[in-house]
Motif scaffolding. Structure first.
Motif, PDB file in Angstrom:
ATOM      1  N   GLY A 133      -3.854 -14.764   5.049  1.00  0.00           N
ATOM      2  CA  GLY A 133      -4.383 -14.110   6.245  1.00  0.00           C
ATOM      3  C   GLY A 133      -3.324 -13.689   7.236  1.00  0.00           C
ATOM      4  N   GLU A 134      -2.058 -13.709   6.800  1.00  0.00           N
ATOM      5  CA  GLU A 134      -0.946 -13.344   7.680  1.00  0.00           C
ATOM      6  C   GLU A 134      -0.568 -11.878   7.503  1.00  0.00           C
ATOM      7  N   VAL A 135      -0.233 -11.224   8.612  1.00  0.00           N
ATOM      8  CA  VAL A 135       0.238  -9.840   8.552  1.00  0.00           C
ATOM      9  C   VAL A 135       1.651  -9.864   7.981  1.00  0.00           C
ATOM     10  N   VAL A 136       1.846  -9.155   6.875  1.00  0.00           N
ATOM     11  CA  VAL A 136       3.173  -9.130   6.252  1.00  0.00           C
ATOM     12  C   VAL A 136       3.845  -7.762   6.342  1.00  0.00           C
ATOM     13  N   ASP A 137       3.073  -6.724   6.608  1.00  0.00           N
ATOM     14  CA  ASP A 137       3.648  -5.388   6.721  1.00  0.00           C
ATOM     15  C   ASP A 137       2.620  -4.458   7.355  1.00  0.00           C
ATOM     16  N   TYR A 138       3.064  -3.268   7.703  1.00  0.00           N
ATOM     17  CA  TYR A 138       2.165  -2.238   8.225  1.00  0.00           C
ATOM     18  C   TYR A 138       2.699  -0.886   7.791  1.00  0.00           C
ATOM     19  N   PHE A 139       1.795   0.084   7.803  1.00  0.00           N
ATOM     20  CA  PHE A 139       2.142   1.447   7.394  1.00  0.00           C
ATOM     21  C   PHE A 139       1.563   2.409   8.415  1.00  0.00           C
ATOM     22  N   PHE A 140       2.358   3.392   8.784  1.00  0.00           N
ATOM     23  CA  PHE A 140       1.919   4.389   9.755  1.00  0.00           C
ATOM     24  C   PHE A 140       0.856   5.311   9.140  1.00  0.00           C
ATOM     25  N   PRO A 141       0.094   6.007   9.985  1.00  0.00           N
ATOM     26  CA  PRO A 141      -0.986   6.871   9.492  1.00  0.00           C
ATOM     27  C   PRO A 141      -0.547   7.898   8.452  1.00  0.00           C
ATOM     28  N   PHE A 142       0.653   8.424   8.573  1.00  0.00           N
ATOM     29  CA  PHE A 142       1.084   9.461   7.635  1.00  0.00           C
ATOM     30  C   PHE A 142       1.452   8.899   6.258  1.00  0.00           C
ATOM     31  N   THR A 143       1.493   7.575   6.120  1.00  0.00           N
ATOM     32  CA  THR A 143       1.789   6.962   4.823  1.00  0.00           C
ATOM     33  C   THR A 143       0.516   6.922   3.989  1.00  0.00           C
ATOM     34  N   SER A 144       0.536   7.602   2.855  1.00  0.00           N
ATOM     35  CA  SER A 144      -0.627   7.650   1.974  1.00  0.00           C
ATOM     36  C   SER A 144      -0.905   6.271   1.379  1.00  0.00           C
ATOM     37  N   PRO A 145      -2.180   5.872   1.333  1.00  0.00           N
ATOM     38  CA  PRO A 145      -2.526   4.617   0.664  1.00  0.00           C
ATOM     39  C   PRO A 145      -2.128   4.621  -0.821  1.00  0.00           C
ATOM     40  N   GLN A 146      -1.956   5.804  -1.382  1.00  0.00           N
ATOM     41  CA  GLN A 146      -1.588   5.930  -2.791  1.00  0.00           C
ATOM     42  C   GLN A 146      -0.070   6.003  -2.996  1.00  0.00           C
ATOM     43  N   SER A 147       0.704   5.880  -1.931  1.00  0.00           N
ATOM     44  CA  SER A 147       2.161   5.969  -2.069  1.00  0.00           C
ATOM     45  C   SER A 147       2.691   4.765  -2.845  1.00  0.00           C
ATOM     46  N   SER A 148       3.814   4.969  -3.524  1.00  0.00           N
ATOM     47  CA  SER A 148       4.409   3.875  -4.296  1.00  0.00           C
ATOM     48  C   SER A 148       4.833   2.736  -3.363  1.00  0.00           C
ATOM     49  N   LYS A 149       5.223   3.067  -2.139  1.00  0.00           N
ATOM     50  CA  LYS A 149       5.617   2.054  -1.157  1.00  0.00           C
ATOM     51  C   LYS A 149       4.463   1.070  -0.906  1.00  0.00           C
ATOM     52  N   VAL A 150       3.276   1.602  -0.670  1.00  0.00           N
ATOM     53  CA  VAL A 150       2.103   0.767  -0.397  1.00  0.00           C
ATOM     54  C   VAL A 150       1.720  -0.015  -1.656  1.00  0.00           C
ATOM     55  N   LYS A 151       1.626   0.663  -2.779  1.00  0.00           N
ATOM     56  CA  LYS A 151       1.200   0.008  -4.019  1.00  0.00           C
ATOM     57  C   LYS A 151       2.144  -1.110  -4.447  1.00  0.00           C
ATOM     58  N   LYS A 152       3.436  -0.895  -4.328  1.00  0.00           N
ATOM     59  CA  LYS A 152       4.419  -1.915  -4.728  1.00  0.00           C
ATOM     60  C   LYS A 152       4.279  -3.162  -3.867  1.00  0.00           C
ATOM     61  N   LYS A 153       4.057  -2.978  -2.571  1.00  0.00           N
ATOM     62  CA  LYS A 153       3.921  -4.143  -1.689  1.00  0.00           C
ATOM     63  C   LYS A 153       2.626  -4.898  -1.982  1.00  0.00           C
ATOM     64  N   ILE A 154       1.553  -4.183  -2.302  1.00  0.00           N
ATOM     65  CA  ILE A 154       0.293  -4.834  -2.670  1.00  0.00           C
ATOM     66  C   ILE A 154       0.482  -5.610  -3.977  1.00  0.00           C
ATOM     67  N   GLN A 155       1.086  -4.966  -4.971  1.00  0.00           N
ATOM     68  CA  GLN A 155       1.304  -5.614  -6.269  1.00  0.00           C
ATOM     69  C   GLN A 155       2.124  -6.895  -6.118  1.00  0.00           C
ATOM     70  N   LYS A 156       3.128  -6.858  -5.277  1.00  0.00           N
ATOM     71  CA  LYS A 156       3.977  -8.029  -5.062  1.00  0.00           C
ATOM     72  C   LYS A 156       3.151  -9.188  -4.494  1.00  0.00           C
ATOM     73  N   LEU A 157       2.255  -8.879  -3.557  1.00  0.00           N
ATOM     74  CA  LEU A 157       1.420  -9.929  -2.945  1.00  0.00           C
ATOM     75  C   LEU A 157       0.348 -10.449  -3.902  1.00  0.00           C
ATOM     76  N   LEU A 158      -0.058  -9.636  -4.857  1.00  0.00           N
ATOM     77  CA  LEU A 158      -1.104 -10.030  -5.795  1.00  0.00           C
ATOM     78  C   LEU A 158      -0.589 -10.948  -6.909  1.00  0.00           C
ATOM     79  N   LYS A 159       0.724 -11.004  -7.064  1.00  0.00           N
ATOM     80  CA  LYS A 159       1.307 -11.844  -8.136  1.00  0.00           C
ATOM     81  C   LYS A 159       1.121 -13.313  -7.875  1.00  0.00           C
TER      82      LYS A 159
END
Length: 159
Positions: A133-159
């Motif tokens: 439940g801790e905030v670990v990162d944030y992305f500005f509005p212009f960052t697409s939810p489908q960007s590799s930056k967002v997906k890689k960070k999600i994948q890392k947390l899901l491991k």
């Protein structure tokens, strides 16, 4: 005086349906919390957010949408109309909450908690939350939810 909790799980919010939802129900899930608005130029991200949810939901990921009228009055809709707009136009199935303020003195406590890391400057500001439940990162509005930056960070947390 005790130190305030560092977890989003301490809060509850009203779903767009009017039902109260404890955010502790999302314990052990990775979350992407987004302030959304139906009349924003970034509104197409609703489809991308839904696609992101579909891609990772079986691994313990969820998107939470919080409509807000704080930026340019870009959320003119209320309640069921917001829900219908999101579902009918973008296929949204992730939880959408009641419209709330996300910045300033009147901000909802959830966003007062989130904005300790970054204050949203516009709609579709995204906060990445780990399983604790801790905030670990944030992305500005212009960052697409489908960007590799967002997906890689999600994948890392899901491991």
């Amino acid at each position: 005086m005790s130190e305030p909790s560092k977890s989003i799980h301490q809060f509850k919010a009203k779903l767009i349906t009017g039902k109260d939802k404890n955010l502790s129900d999302y314990k052990d899930k990775v979350l992407l919390v987004v302030n959304i608005a139906s009349a924003c130029g970034f509104v197409g991200q609703l489809k991308e957010l839904q696609e992101l949810r579909e891609e990772f939901k079986t691994q313990g990921f969820e998107v939470l949408g919080f409509p807000s009228n704080d930026f340019g009055r870009q959320e003119p809709l209320e309640g069921a109309d917001i829900s219908a707009f999101c579902k009918d136009n973008y296929g949204v199935q992730f939880p959408v909450f009641d419209k709330m303020m996300v910045r300033g003195e009147e901000a909802n406590p959830i966003f007062k908690f989130l904005t300790k890391t970054s204050t949203p400057r516009w709609n579709f500001h995204k906060y990445l939350i780990n399983r604790k439940g801790e905030v670990v990162d944030y992305f500005f509005p212009f960052t697409s939810p489908q960007s590799s930056k967002v997906k890689k960070k999600i994948q890392k947390l899901l491991k």
